[in-house]
Design a protein around this motif. Structure first.
Motif, short mmCIF file in Angstrom:
data_model
loop_
_atom_site.label_atom_id
_atom_site.label_comp_id
_atom_site.label_asym_id
_atom_site.label_seq_id
_atom_site.Cartn_x
_atom_site.Cartn_y
_atom_site.Cartn_z
N GLY A 90 -7.78 11.74 1.68
CA GLY A 90 -8.32 10.41 1.44
C GLY A 90 -7.93 9.36 2.46
N TYR A 91 -7.35 9.77 3.59
CA TYR A 91 -6.96 8.82 4.63
C TYR A 91 -8.08 8.68 5.66
N VAL A 92 -8.33 7.46 6.08
CA VAL A 92 -9.28 7.20 7.16
C VAL A 92 -8.50 6.85 8.42
N TYR A 93 -8.80 7.55 9.51
CA TYR A 93 -8.21 7.28 10.82
C TYR A 93 -9.34 6.92 11.79
N ALA A 94 -9.07 5.96 12.67
CA ALA A 94 -10.07 5.59 13.68
C ALA A 94 -9.37 4.88 14.83
N THR A 95 -10.05 4.86 15.98
CA THR A 95 -9.48 4.25 17.19
C THR A 95 -10.44 3.23 17.78
N ILE A 96 -9.90 2.05 18.05
CA ILE A 96 -10.60 1.08 18.90
C ILE A 96 -10.06 1.32 20.32
N PRO A 97 -10.90 1.81 21.24
CA PRO A 97 -10.40 2.17 22.57
C PRO A 97 -9.86 0.96 23.33
N ALA A 98 -8.89 1.21 24.19
CA ALA A 98 -8.31 0.15 25.01
C ALA A 98 -9.34 -0.40 26.00
N ARG A 109 7.43 1.95 3.43
CA ARG A 109 7.63 3.38 3.67
C ARG A 109 7.32 3.75 5.11
N LEU A 110 6.25 3.18 5.65
CA LEU A 110 5.90 3.49 7.04
C LEU A 110 7.03 3.11 7.99
N SER A 111 7.70 1.99 7.72
CA SER A 111 8.80 1.56 8.58
C SER A 111 9.90 2.60 8.61
N PHE A 112 10.25 3.14 7.44
CA PHE A 112 11.32 4.14 7.39
C PHE A 112 10.84 5.52 7.85
N MET A 113 9.53 5.72 7.91
CA MET A 113 8.98 6.97 8.44
C MET A 113 8.89 6.96 9.96
N GLY A 114 9.15 5.78 10.57
CA GLY A 114 9.13 5.71 12.02
C GLY A 114 8.08 4.79 12.60
N ASP A 123 -4.21 5.30 -2.92
CA ASP A 123 -3.08 5.44 -3.87
C ASP A 123 -1.88 4.55 -3.59
N GLU A 124 -2.07 3.47 -2.85
CA GLU A 124 -0.95 2.55 -2.63
C GLU A 124 -0.47 1.94 -3.94
N GLU A 125 -1.41 1.64 -4.83
CA GLU A 125 -1.06 0.96 -6.07
C GLU A 125 -0.21 1.81 -7.01
N ILE A 126 -0.19 3.10 -6.80
CA ILE A 126 0.62 3.98 -7.65
C ILE A 126 1.79 4.57 -6.87
N GLY A 127 2.10 3.94 -5.72
CA GLY A 127 3.30 4.31 -4.97
C GLY A 127 3.18 5.55 -4.12
N ARG A 128 1.93 6.01 -3.87
CA ARG A 128 1.76 7.24 -3.10
C ARG A 128 0.91 7.00 -1.84
N GLY A 129 0.89 5.77 -1.37
CA GLY A 129 0.00 5.42 -0.26
C GLY A 129 0.30 6.12 1.05
N THR A 130 1.55 6.54 1.24
CA THR A 130 1.91 7.21 2.50
C THR A 130 2.27 8.68 2.28
N ALA A 131 2.00 9.20 1.10
CA ALA A 131 2.47 10.54 0.74
C ALA A 131 2.00 11.61 1.69
N LYS A 132 0.76 11.50 2.18
CA LYS A 132 0.20 12.54 3.04
C LYS A 132 -0.27 11.99 4.38
N VAL A 133 0.19 10.81 4.75
CA VAL A 133 -0.24 10.25 6.03
C VAL A 133 0.36 11.08 7.17
N ASP A 134 -0.43 11.29 8.21
CA ASP A 134 0.00 12.08 9.36
C ASP A 134 0.31 11.13 10.51
N LEU A 135 1.58 10.77 10.66
CA LEU A 135 1.96 9.79 11.68
C LEU A 135 1.79 10.35 13.09
N GLU A 136 1.93 11.65 13.23
CA GLU A 136 1.72 12.25 14.55
C GLU A 136 0.26 12.10 14.95
#
Length: 415
Positions: free
Chosen positions: A61-69, A367-372, A179-192
């Motif tokens: 359920g995550y959306v990823y996208a890039t605005i090019p430089a 959570r994102l801050s502590f994930m890096g 799922d941010e409202e139920i505390g799981r907004g970063t549960a499966k985010v792929d920071l890499e």
């Protein structure tokens, strides 16, 4: 910078809030409700339509996208993040958004339920909205400004940058979470996969606010084992786990340490659930404060209440479980002061006073801050969220869009 630009944020927002994206704390699925993806698919289509070629919705359920430089400089990659789900606390089905044009300080009576009145005297930020256009729901649902205002603002800023290639900025990543409202907004985010150096959630309240400090949070569960007997023959034998649980809650302080009696930097112990029967029962709590030391103090105090109550029940026992939830992102952001400083400058460039604030809650940014991914929270203009009195102003949303664009420029300038 955006003076000649006709914003799309309001039109987008009015469409997004009519898509039901309520999350479900009782679901173990990821995302917790498939209907969250209904909005996410719309966002991906719109990102493609504005020329963004790599927009994707993943299985979680995550959306990823890039605005090019557009700049030839080596610029840190920044990310803007908002969540698509709305709170389980109030219905988000069949939302009917209403624009109250040229607000003049009156109470707003919502047309589908005249008992629902947004009173100016009860909303401290409303008097500052004189002359602006206020969006509310119709009285039967929440509005969904938390956080579809942020989603619409990021989308409008992306559209502006894609249609104004002369604006110099580095690579910008977009992240929409479930799922941010139920505390799981970063549960499966792929920071890499995200590949960002720094981030900003667009999920704050008052115009001009920048939140770089959140609660630290733990959950506590007290599991009680009592003594069950037939009630007709229970004298001197029965020790009801359910009554023990109720006594623990009843012994919490009445004037302090609760959400309804605290403000500012004061923390609290908050019972959020009680269940069970005579033999076994449990009580769930959330513990909140701005330092880990204070969290531990509250937990020690709660444990002492449990132990004191159990003194009257010699044959019963209880287990005290602590579960870490999130920590104050200021611990991380203080190591990267420029991330906050650039955001404050971006707000000021939009012509509004910047307010550096703490939030009595948490965001995906905690959570994102502590994930890096150091990630403070920028205003989206949402107010009175999680209920039928939720509102947002058109003009505040447009200022949030301008702030996002300004941030992209500032990171490029400072590189």
């Amino acid at each position: 910078m955006l003076k000649s630009y006709k914003n799309t944020v309001t039109e987008r927002f009015l469409r997004y809030v009519q898509i039901d994206t309520q999350s479900d704390p009782d679901s173990s699925a990821q995302p917790s409700t498939e209907k969250q993806k209904d909005l996410s698919r719309v966002l991906v289509d719109e990102l493609f339509a504005m020329g963004i070629s790599d927009a994707e919705l993943d299985e979680y359920g995550y959306v990823y996208a890039t605005i090019p430089a557009t700049s030839e400089k080596i610029v840190p990659v920044i990310c803007f993040c908002s969540h698509v789900d709305t709170s389980p606390d109030c219905s988000g089905k069949e939302v009917k958004p209403i624009i109250h044009h040229n607000y003049q300080g009156q109470d707003l009576v919502l047309p589908d339920d005249h008992s629902q009145i947004i009173r100016c005297a009860e909303h401290p930020d409303l008097p500052a909205q004189i002359g602006n256009d206020i969006i509310t729901a119709s009285g039967k649902t929440l509005l969904g400004a938390d956080n579809k205002a942020g989603v619409a603002e990021i989308m409008d800023a992306a559209y502006y940058l894609m249609t104004h290639p002369e604006i110099q900025h580095g690579k910008v990543r977009i992240l929409f979470t479930p799922d941010e409202e139920i505390g799981r907004g970063t549960a499966k985010v792929d920071l890499e996969k995200l590949g960002a150096d720094f981030g900003y959630t667009i999920d704050g309240e008052t115009l001009g606010s920048l939140e770089d400090e959140t609660f630290s949070a733990d959950g506590v569960v007290i599991k009680i084992t009592g003594v069950s007997q037939h009630p007709g023959f229970a004298k001197g034998k029965m020790e009801s786990a359910l009554k023990i649980a109720a006594e623990i809650v009843a012994n919490l302080p009445k004037e302090t340490l609760s959400p309804e009696t605290t403000e500012g930097k004061e923390g609290f112990i908050h019972p959020v659930g009680i269940s069970g029967a005579v033999e076994e029962a449990s009580v769930s709590f959330i513990i909140r404060d701005f330092t880990e030391e204070k969290l531990h103090e509250h937990e020690t105090f709660l444990k002492s209440i449990m132990e004191k109550v159990l003194e009257d029940y010699p044959n019963s026992k209880a287990i005290f479980e602590v579960h870490e939830q999130y920590r104050n992102m200021k611990e991380i952001l203080d190591q990267y002061p420029h991330v906050t400083a650039y955001a404050l400058e971006a707000i000021e460039r939009a012509g509004i006073p910047a307010k550096q604030m703490s939030i009595r809650g948490g965001t995906d940014g905690s959570r994102l801050s502590f994930m890096g991914l150091p990630c403070p929270n920028i205003f989206a203009g949402e107010h009175a969220f999680h209920g039928k009195h939720e509102w947002v102003s058109v003009q505040d949303m447009e200022k949030a869009v301008e702030t996002i664009v300004n941030l992209c420029c500032i990171w490029e300038e400072k590189a």
